[in-house]
Enzyme design. Structure first.
Site, PDB file in Angstrom:
ATOM      1  N   MET A 166     -69.804 -63.081   6.688  1.00 43.67           N
ATOM      2  CA  MET A 166     -69.018 -63.226   5.422  1.00 43.67           C
ATOM      3  C   MET A 166     -70.196 -63.217   4.331  1.00 43.67           C
ATOM      4  SD  MET A 166     -68.056 -67.133   5.855  1.00 43.67           S
ATOM      5  CE  MET A 166     -69.118 -68.539   6.320  1.00 43.67           C
ATOM      6  N   CYS A 167     -69.732 -63.296   3.017  1.00 46.26           N
ATOM      7  CA  CYS A 167     -70.564 -63.441   2.038  1.00 46.26           C
ATOM      8  C   CYS A 167     -70.019 -64.613   1.121  1.00 46.26           C
ATOM      9  CB  CYS A 167     -70.468 -62.088   1.057  1.00 46.26           C
ATOM     10  SG  CYS A 167     -71.753 -60.931   1.419  1.00 46.26           S
TER      11      CYS A 167
END
Lengths: 678, 173
Positions: free
Chosen positions: B107-108
């Site tokens: 995920m960012c």
């Protein structure tokens, strides 16, 4: 019976242990009352001691600057008066003498003084007589504690100066007062305890540093560890406050005023922490270098052993630890001046390191304004340089804004340039919108659809699987040139193909197309490509075939795929840049013909030309591609001809390709439109 | 890096002694403080919580019967921590616009980006940011565009899908 005076003094010493009893004269005592008012006191320092105006001009700015460096006092200058806000003032000294009849018959004797005398004698006299009055009012009893207490209460608001009353102090005492304030502030800071946000340990103020701009406190050990590491690694952006969001918040609040908010620490603050001189010097040098590199107008000294940057008004070489900040206004000014032609003025460059005067166009010793530049000698690159350039080509992607090469070590393909903070795609070097960079990977029209996590392990032999770099060419700043000879060779041969096709009659043309297609090793598909060669006058080939964009990743380490038919690949040429305004013909190379990568690798590199002037437009880039493609190869004559034909087609397409996506600035540059005919 | 271990030990003590709601932390291997197992409860107001009596009790469904899905995460702290940011991945599959729907579970989130990371940012804030992401997906910054599209256009369907996958995967096993 014990002396009442002795009893009182014993009591007072118990309450105020700092009181000093005079051992030689009994019933004499002295106490220093620190003055740390609730609100800082605004102190005015009139320009001269006697009040006479010596100069009609404001106080010289150096005094203001020194105040700011100290960081303790804020300075404002109005007319010829400068004012500082002081949190600490020199303490009030009280001498107490208790005469024989005290307390019943004789009044106590109080003497007040300050050093330097920032409270006037009259005022102090008034305070002293207050003491006697208190003694009278209290019914002639022990009064010392009450008096000291009243003085302390007065000191709380700096004897009224803390609440709007103007305190004017002669210039003569300014330094002493400011010094006292700084020392007292520092001492108070050192007595405090802080929780360092990095090691999470509570630390005494004496081993902590308070950030000058934002006031966050960290322990010196952590700051040294972090900044030493950051400066050694060249990670200049990290040399900022370590508190989460700190720099960002300030950047947001400043962004309205400044385009580039200053969030990095100043060298003088680094020295204060303290960071070693050697590292601070490196920090200053690296900052200067980064500034020069981000300016495309920078020219570098042609002397191999020097390579210094030419002197520039905009980015002055740092002396000592000061950093000369370049301001954007001067940038605009230079542009205006640049529009006027000044013969020679813009050509003469003088190296800031070795003082060599040279021509910024031909990179030879200065030949004067009126001599034509001599042809450029081809410099030889060392094996090491070649290997470095090769590595850069294979394992980095240039930033679309500043062309600084970036190598991905891990993570997704959304990159942020370490130099100019542009957001871009690692695969195709496309500029990405900072507000929504992932859109690029979520749109089926881009070549990078659903490829955000490709190469997650990083790029490079040493960091992960190989990747052919997003862009084949060197960034503009370090364009590689192939010696003239080969360039001509290519031009001649490729031109020949086109010329013959164009000049041929209908019947002949077909024959020729067949022949060339055969040379390319392709079948009818290859022929189709030639059919696009315009009859007579060169025109744009079928554009709709060029709509696909985005490169395919070329994995250099993988087994080389069988060479695809060269000709059909050409119309497939993607059209990057349509979305970002930065056409990257290099992508075509990857996509079209893996063989070319080999050729490029084999291409002898000529001199490295640094800092392409702005006028070198896309045409030049396209030409560079052509030159690169023209590198000699070990294959037979036929294959060479095929390559050259292909390259020529490619150049043509690349040029036409730009036609419909031309930016406004390119329209002025007619040269960008021409098909190079040599 | 002794200093890094010291700080990690402190943060671990902090998180385990006073655990934030819905976050459980343990070491993968007791001898190594750099790898943490994290179990994140799906926030109750999100589709990442499952109703235990889903079919029978629409009216009875109170908070006691709703239980967050148990999402496993792996938090890896580099030796340079806290100078370098931690790396965090979902080990449990999550149907979410900002988390890759694969075995990586990448995920960012902004706080973990190298250029945004500050040495005084703490693991706890990383974990709460992750929790926050489950409550409030950011479809405009999506890693999974198809899921984001669904989130935007058909919230009901999105919730159903997310619930389905939560039931299927987020069992804490």
């Amino acid at each position: 019976m014990e002396d009442e005076r002795q009893v009182e003094l014993d009591c007072i010493s118990a309450i105020f242990p700092e009181i000093v009893l005079d051992p030689e004269r009994p019933f004499n005592a002295a106490i220093e009352l620190p003055i740390n008012p609730r609100n800082p006191v605004k102190v005015y320092f009139p320009a001269s001691a006697d009040g006479a105006i010596q100069t009609p001009f404001p106080t010289p700015p150096h005094s203001a600057a020194s105040g700011q460096e100290e960081g303790q006092a804020t300075v404002t200058i109005t007319n010829d008066i400068e004012s500082h806000n002081l949190s600490y003032l020199p303490s009030l000294r009280l001498l107490i003498t208790l005469p024989g009849g005290y307390p019943a018959t004789c009044a106590p004797k109080f003497e007040l003084s300050t050093a330097p005398p920032w409270l006037s004698r009259n005022y102090l006299d008034g305070l002293e007589s207050n003491g006697n009055q208190m003694w009278e009012e209290a019914g002639r009893t022990e009064i010392i504690f009450g008096y000291i207490d009243s003085l302390q209460q007065e000191a709380e608001n700096a004897f009224g100066y803390g609440e709007g009353k103007v305190l004017e102090i002669p210039q003569d005492y300014k330094i002493a007062l400011l010094d006292y304030d700084i020392k007292a502030t520092q001492a108070a800071f050192e007595r405090e305890t802080f929780d360092c946000g990095v090691c999470l340990d509570p630390k005494k103020g004496s081993v902590c540093h308070k950030m000058i701009d934002c006031g966050h406190v960290f322990c010196v050990q952590c700051l040294q560890d972090f900044y030493n590491n950051a400066i050694n690694e060249g990670d200049l952006v990290s040399v900022r406050c370590l508190a989460p969001d700190c720099a960002k918040k300030r950047a947001d609040s400043q962004s309205a005023k400044h385009r580039k908010p200053k969030t990095q620490l100043s060298p003088s603050e680094l020295l204060q922490i303290p960071i070693e001189h050697e590292l601070v010097t490196r920090y200053v040098k690296l900052k200067h270098k980064a500034e020069l590199e981000s300016d495309k107008n920078t020219v570098y000294c042609p002397r191999k052993w020097c390579q210094g940057a030419a002197r520039s008004k905009k980015h002055k070489k740092p002396k000592g630890f000061e950093i000369v900040e370049s301001d954007d206004e001067s940038d605009a000014e230079e542009k205006e001046n640049g529009s006027k032609f000044q013969a020679g003025n813009d050509l003469l460059a003088v190296c800031e390191d070795c003082s060599f005067a040279f021509c910024s166009r031909c990179y030879q010793g200065w030949h004067g304004e009126f001599t034509l530049c001599a042809p450029k000698p081809n410099g030889e690159l060392t094996e090491e340089d070649k290997a470095s350039l090769e590595y850069l080509k294979l394992h980095t992607t240039p930033c679309p804004t500043c062309a600084a090469p970036a190598q991905k070590t891990h993570g997704c393909n959304h990159m942020i340039c370490f130099k100019c903070n542009s957001h871009f795609c690692y695969l195709c070097s496309a500029w990405l919108e900072p507000s929504n960079p992932y859109k690029h990977y979520n749109m089926e029209t881009t070549g990078c659809y659903m490829r955000l996590w490709e190469l997650e392990a990083g790029d490079g032999d040493d960091v992960g699987i190989g990747f052919g770099g997003g862009v084949a060419e060197q960034p503009e700043a370090e364009e590689i040139e192939i010696p003239e000879e080969e360039e001509l060779n290519l031009g001649d041969l490729a031109d020949e193909v086109i010329r013959r096709l164009q000049n041929a009659g209908p019947g002949q043309r077909e024959e020729l197309e067949d022949a060339f297609a055969l040379a390319l090793g392709g079948g009818p598909e290859a022929r189709e490509a030639f059919a696009a060669v315009p009859h007579g006058e060169p025109i744009a080939p079928a554009q709709q075939e060029l709509q696909r964009e985005g490169p395919l990743v070329l994995r250099i380490n993988a087994a080389p795929p069988p060479p695809p038919p060269a000709a059909p690949a050409v119309p497939d040429a993607p059209q990057p840049g349509r979305r970002n305004g930065h056409p990257r013909r290099g992508n075509l190379n990857h996509r079209i013909d893996p063989r070319l990568a080999g050729i490029r690798a084999a291409a002898p590199m000529g001199g490295v030309r640094r800092a392409q002037p702005a006028r070198a437009g896309r045409r030049q880039e396209a030409r560079a591609d052509a030159r690169v493609g023209a590198a000699p190869q070990a294959h037979g004559q036929e294959q060479e001809a095929a390559h050259q034909a292909w390259v020529q087609r490619f150049v043509e397409l690349a040029l036409n390709d730009q036609e419909d996506q031309l930016d406004s600035d390119d329209e002025e540059d007619a040269a960008a439109w021409e098909i190079p005919v040599r | 890096m002794a200093s890094s271990q010291k700080r990690i030990t402190k943060e671990l003590a902090e998180v385990t002694s006073d655990p934030p709601v819905g976050i459980k932390v343990s070491l993968v291997d007791e001898s190594n403080v750099h790898n943490w197992n994290v179990i994140l409860d799906g926030p109750p107001d999100s589709p990442y919580a499952v109703c235990l009596l889903s079919h029978t009790s629409s009216s009875l469904a109170n908070s006691k019967l709703i239980q967050g899905g148990k999402f496993k995460l792996l938090l890896v702290l580099p030796t340079e921590y806290p100078f370098k940011p931690p790396v965090i991945n979902f080990k449990t599959r999550v149907y979410h616009p900002n988390i890759t729907f694969d075995d990586k579970g990448s995920m960012c989130i902004g706080i973990l980006k190298a250029e945004a990371w500050k040495p005084s940012s703490k693991i706890l804030s990383v974990l709460t940011a992750t929790q926050q992401l489950l409550s409030e997906p950011v479809p405009d910054d999506a890693l999974e565009s198809a899921i984001a599209e669904k989130f935007k256009s058909d919230r009901k369907d999105f919730n159903a899908e997310a619930k389905k996958y939560t039931k299927q995967y987020a069992t804490g096993k």
